[in-house]
Design a protein around this motif. Structure first.
Motif, short mmCIF file in Angstrom:
data_model
loop_
_atom_site.label_atom_id
_atom_site.label_comp_id
_atom_site.label_asym_id
_atom_site.label_seq_id
_atom_site.Cartn_x
_atom_site.Cartn_y
_atom_site.Cartn_z
N ARG A 8 112.09 -20.74 -19.90
CA ARG A 8 113.14 -20.38 -20.85
C ARG A 8 114.49 -20.80 -20.29
NH1 ARG A 8 112.17 -15.49 -22.96
NH2 ARG A 8 114.25 -15.15 -23.71
N LEU A 9 115.42 -21.02 -21.17
CA LEU A 9 116.76 -21.41 -20.76
C LEU A 9 117.55 -20.18 -20.34
CD1 LEU A 9 119.23 -23.33 -20.64
CD2 LEU A 9 119.57 -22.85 -23.07
N ASN A 10 118.12 -20.25 -19.15
CA ASN A 10 119.07 -19.23 -18.70
C ASN A 10 120.35 -19.96 -18.34
OD1 ASN A 10 117.32 -16.86 -18.68
ND2 ASN A 10 116.24 -17.96 -17.07
N MET A 65 121.34 -13.69 -22.70
CA MET A 65 120.37 -14.49 -23.45
C MET A 65 119.26 -13.59 -23.98
SD MET A 65 120.59 -17.77 -23.83
CE MET A 65 120.78 -18.85 -22.43
N SER A 66 119.65 -12.61 -24.74
CA SER A 66 118.66 -11.71 -25.31
C SER A 66 119.27 -11.11 -26.57
CB SER A 66 118.32 -10.63 -24.30
OG SER A 66 118.01 -9.43 -24.97
N LYS A 67 118.53 -11.20 -27.66
CA LYS A 67 119.05 -10.68 -28.93
C LYS A 67 119.37 -9.20 -28.81
CE LYS A 67 115.84 -13.27 -31.62
NZ LYS A 67 114.54 -12.68 -31.78
N PRO A 110 110.86 -17.54 -34.77
CA PRO A 110 111.75 -16.43 -34.39
C PRO A 110 111.36 -15.10 -35.02
CG PRO A 110 112.76 -17.72 -36.13
CD PRO A 110 111.49 -18.44 -35.74
N GLU A 111 111.68 -14.07 -34.28
CA GLU A 111 111.54 -12.72 -34.83
C GLU A 111 112.88 -12.39 -35.49
OE1 GLU A 111 110.50 -8.31 -33.08
OE2 GLU A 111 110.43 -10.02 -31.74
N PRO A 112 112.92 -12.00 -36.77
CA PRO A 112 114.22 -11.80 -37.43
C PRO A 112 114.85 -10.46 -37.06
CG PRO A 112 112.44 -11.52 -39.02
CD PRO A 112 111.79 -11.87 -37.72
N CYS A 166 105.62 -22.05 -26.08
CA CYS A 166 106.34 -20.79 -25.89
C CYS A 166 106.87 -20.73 -24.47
CB CYS A 166 105.43 -19.62 -26.20
SG CYS A 166 104.02 -19.58 -25.11
N THR A 167 107.55 -19.64 -24.15
CA THR A 167 108.15 -19.54 -22.83
C THR A 167 107.16 -18.94 -21.82
OG1 THR A 167 109.25 -17.61 -23.76
CG2 THR A 167 110.57 -19.57 -23.49
N LEU A 168 107.50 -19.12 -20.54
CA LEU A 168 106.56 -18.83 -19.45
C LEU A 168 105.98 -17.42 -19.43
CD1 LEU A 168 108.07 -20.51 -16.26
CD2 LEU A 168 105.99 -21.15 -17.50
N ILE A 178 121.64 -19.59 -27.83
CA ILE A 178 121.50 -20.94 -27.31
C ILE A 178 120.10 -21.19 -26.72
CG2 ILE A 178 122.81 -20.18 -25.26
CD1 ILE A 178 123.12 -23.70 -26.42
N GLY A 179 119.46 -20.11 -26.24
CA GLY A 179 118.08 -20.25 -25.76
C GLY A 179 117.14 -20.65 -26.89
N HIS A 180 117.38 -20.07 -28.06
CA HIS A 180 116.57 -20.46 -29.22
C HIS A 180 116.88 -21.91 -29.62
CE1 HIS A 180 116.75 -15.97 -29.83
NE2 HIS A 180 115.46 -16.19 -29.81
P1 ATP Z 1 115.12 -12.45 -27.42
O1 ATP Z 1 114.73 -11.62 -26.25
O2 ATP Z 1 116.46 -13.02 -27.30
O3 ATP Z 1 114.90 -11.74 -28.72
P2 ATP Z 1 112.67 -13.70 -27.97
O4 ATP Z 1 111.87 -14.66 -27.19
O5 ATP Z 1 112.14 -12.32 -28.12
O6 ATP Z 1 114.13 -13.69 -27.39
P3 ATP Z 1 112.02 -14.75 -30.50
O7 ATP Z 1 112.73 -14.64 -31.79
O8 ATP Z 1 110.72 -14.08 -30.36
O9 ATP Z 1 113.01 -14.24 -29.40
O10 ATP Z 1 111.92 -16.27 -30.06
C1 ATP Z 1 111.63 -17.36 -30.90
C2 ATP Z 1 111.30 -18.53 -30.04
O11 ATP Z 1 112.40 -18.88 -29.21
C3 ATP Z 1 110.12 -18.25 -29.13
O12 ATP Z 1 109.23 -19.33 -29.18
C4 ATP Z 1 110.76 -18.11 -27.78
O13 ATP Z 1 109.88 -18.51 -26.77
C5 ATP Z 1 111.97 -19.02 -27.87
N1 ATP Z 1 113.02 -18.60 -26.97
C6 ATP Z 1 113.64 -17.40 -26.95
N2 ATP Z 1 114.54 -17.34 -25.94
C7 ATP Z 1 114.49 -18.53 -25.31
C8 ATP Z 1 115.17 -19.10 -24.18
N3 ATP Z 1 116.09 -18.42 -23.50
N4 ATP Z 1 114.86 -20.37 -23.83
C9 ATP Z 1 113.96 -21.07 -24.52
N5 ATP Z 1 113.27 -20.60 -25.57
C10 ATP Z 1 113.53 -19.35 -25.98
#
Ligand code: ATP
Ligand code: MG
Length: 535
Positions: A252-254, A260-262, A27-29, A221-223, A35-37
């Motif tokens: 990725r989970l939607n 679903m985005s930080k 994760p990026e902090p 990782c995601t697509l 829930i996607g994470h």
């Molecule tokens: P966000 O846009 O919410 O910040 P992100 O992918 O930028 O999501 P990261 O902290 O970089 O967030 O993600 C950590 C891990 O979680 C990555 O491997 C990423 O692919 C996975 N991840 C993030 N969102 C999802 C999701 N909706 N479904 C499945 N895996 C996810």
């Protein structure tokens, strides 16, 4: 049936390409996890567990600007809560390795320092149909690039003035391969490194190196990163690193009506739409925890939805049914009234007190029974009484009868109303002999109640989705905020809900409620008994 990633792993183990599985969650902090994470954690952790390997929690903290220790701490906490246990790793701990790799690439003639501006870069990069053009510095002498890179590192270069680019192919059909920037100048304080570094690696360069340093075997990782895989491989093939990971992508989970985005979740927090990252309406792990979701229910959900190769949207009800199934098994039943209306038993004395036995769980006798007391003054839910009932109304009404759950059948006797005609107190009589027996009386309704002398006041909160459904093409979430996503009730419940050893209950005929972790008087509706109450 193994999913497609499990198939790959099983092949790798069988062929000997991989000795022992190492996955990671990176994760990026820059916010709380959602829930996607959780999906990604369950997948990576699940694979490590299944194949006897390990899963690293590694912070992808290579961008100093957006990071924060609050986020680091919340993420560690959430990942542990989901069942992970290990050492916390940080991508920024490998900055030296990344820097060495960059210098190595320059020495090998595979990277060069450029002074290109973002605008110029856009022009030169080309499009999906047109190739890019070479930068005028593409063939800068190696020694010159090395010297400039040192200046960048030493803090002698302004932000944006110079960048380091990989020298790959400006004509590649994959735009990511058109001499991507791999290092840039940033004069910021890093949450762990302080001001040691003036240059920061780009994600596509840093990530494969982090994976290789840790000996990750399957980097999942995601697509959206599929098109970045050639660059991931290029970095690994052109830098001297201790191992050779491989990247695999899944969908990725939607979830419908779920943000679903930080970045957007942060906006909801910053704009005050919700009360913080752990507001029970938030799809963050912290919010779901506070709402009463359990790690078991989230893992079950991730298992049920599976791992797909194509993006799709999961119905929100699927997540709800996981926690509902879990709580249906485990939560003791209690009586609570959300909107209390006084019910006075006319044929009993003021000091009337009669103990009744109530099942804690109708299907699980091993969960035992509890004693509760009927009294002269009770509360029932306003919704269970009507002076002007619609047809087929089986609750309390003029001249009607209803059974008090676990107690007697009572018959309506009268009602006080206020000036506006709103019932204030209902009077009823106990029908003798009806404890556990209908005495031939036709009584279809059973309602919950609490004893006024033996109940507690609680704040019950029911929730709806934060987002309204997509209608008339309105997809922008800013225009879809549901202003009625939380409804508060000054409720009354059996004293049993104060039992410290239990925090989740079924409020009979209403839903599953969980006591708030901070305020003991507050109960959050984790999930309704059936589908959402207002659907
Ligand atoms: P966000 O846009 O919410 O910040 P992100 O992918 O930028 O999501 P990261 O902290 O970089 O967030 O993600 C950590 C891990 O979680 C990555 O491997 C990423 O692919 C996975 N991840 C993030 N969102 C999802 C999701 N909706 N479904 C499945 N895996 C996810
Ligand atoms: Mg990200």
């Amino acid at each position: 049936m193994p999913n497609f990633i499990e198939e790959i792993i099983e092949d790798d183990l069988a062929s000997g390409r991989v000795q022992s599985v190492v996955t990671r969650f990176p994760p990026e902090p820059n916010g709380y996890l959602h829930i996607g994470h959780a999906k990604s954690i369950c997948l990576n952790l699940g694979l490590a567990k299944k194949y006897g390997g390990v899963c690293n929690l590694r912070f992808d903290d290579t961008n100093p600007v957006k990071e924060d220790d609050e986020f680091v701490n919340s993420i560690v906490d959430d990942v542990k809560w989901l069942g992970w246990n290990g050492k916390v790793l940080y991508g920024s701990d490998y900055f030296d390795v990344m820097y060495e790799c960059a210098v190595g690439l320059i020495r090998d003639g595979k990277a060069y320092v450029d002074d290109i501006t973002p605008e110029q870069l856009k022009l030169e990069r080309g499009t999906l149909t047109e190739p890019g053009i070479d930068s005028k510095h593409r063939n800068r002498p190696i020694e010159e690039s090395l010297a400039l890179f040192e200046k960048m590192k030493a803090g002698e270069v302004a932000e944006g003035a110079l960048v380091l680019r990989a020298k790959i192919d400006m004509k590649s059909p994959n735009i990511n391969m058109r001499d991507p920037i791999i290092y840039r100048v940033v004069h910021a304080v890093h949450h762990r490194q302080g001001d040691k570094w003036k240059i920061y690696p780009m994600y596509d360069f840093a990530h494969p190196i982090e994976d290789a340093v840790e000996g990750i075997t399957h980097s999942i990782c995601t697509l959206e990163f599929e098109d970045h895989r050639p660059l991931y491989d290029w970095v690994l093939d052109n830098c001297k690193l201790p191992s050779r990971p491989h990247q695999y992508e899944f969908a990725r989970l939607n979830i419908e009506r779920t943000i679903m985005s930080k970045r957007y979740l942060k906006k909801l927090v910053d704009d005050g739409v919700v009360d913080g990252w752990d507001d029970p309406r938030m799809p963050t792990i912290a919010g779901l925890r506070r709402r009463g979701y359990t790690p078991e229910a989230l893992r079950d959900f991730c298992e049920r939805i599976g791992v797909a190769k194509a993006n799709s949207e999961v119905e929100a009800g699927q997540l709800e049914s996981c926690i509902r199934d879990y709580l249906n098994e485990t939560a003791p039943r209690v009586m609570a009234v959300l909107d209390p209306l006084k019910l006075v038993i006319v044929n009993r004395p003021d000091d009337y007190f009669e103990v009744v036995d109530l099942d804690n769980h109708p299907q699980r006798p091993e969960m035992g029974k509890r004693n509760y007391a009927l009294g002269k003054t009770l509360y029932i839910d306003r919704a269970d009484f009507s002076l002007d009932p619609p047809p087929k109304y089986h609750r309390l009404k003029p001249d009607g009868v209803v059974r008090l759950k676990g107690g007697y059948i009572v018959r309506y006797k009268g009602c006080d109303v206020d000036a506006a005609g709103v019932p204030q107190t209902v009077y009823a009589e106990i029908v003798e002999g009806t404890l556990g027996d209908n005495m031939g009386i036709k009584c279809k309704g059973v309602i919950q109640w609490v004893n006024a002398a033996h109940c507690v006041d609680i704040d019950a909160r029911r929730y709806d989705y934060l987002l309204l459904p997509v209608t008339d093409g309105v997809t922008d979430f800013n225009e879809r905020i549901n202003m009625n996503s939380r409804i508060d009730f000054k409720a009354k419940a059996e004293e049993f809900v104060t039992l410290p050893s239990v925090d989740a209950f079924q409020f009979m005929r209403i839903g599953y409620f969980t006591r708030d972790s901070k305020d003991k008087k507050v109960f959050h509706e984790t999930v309704s008994l059936k589908d959402s109450f207002n659907k």
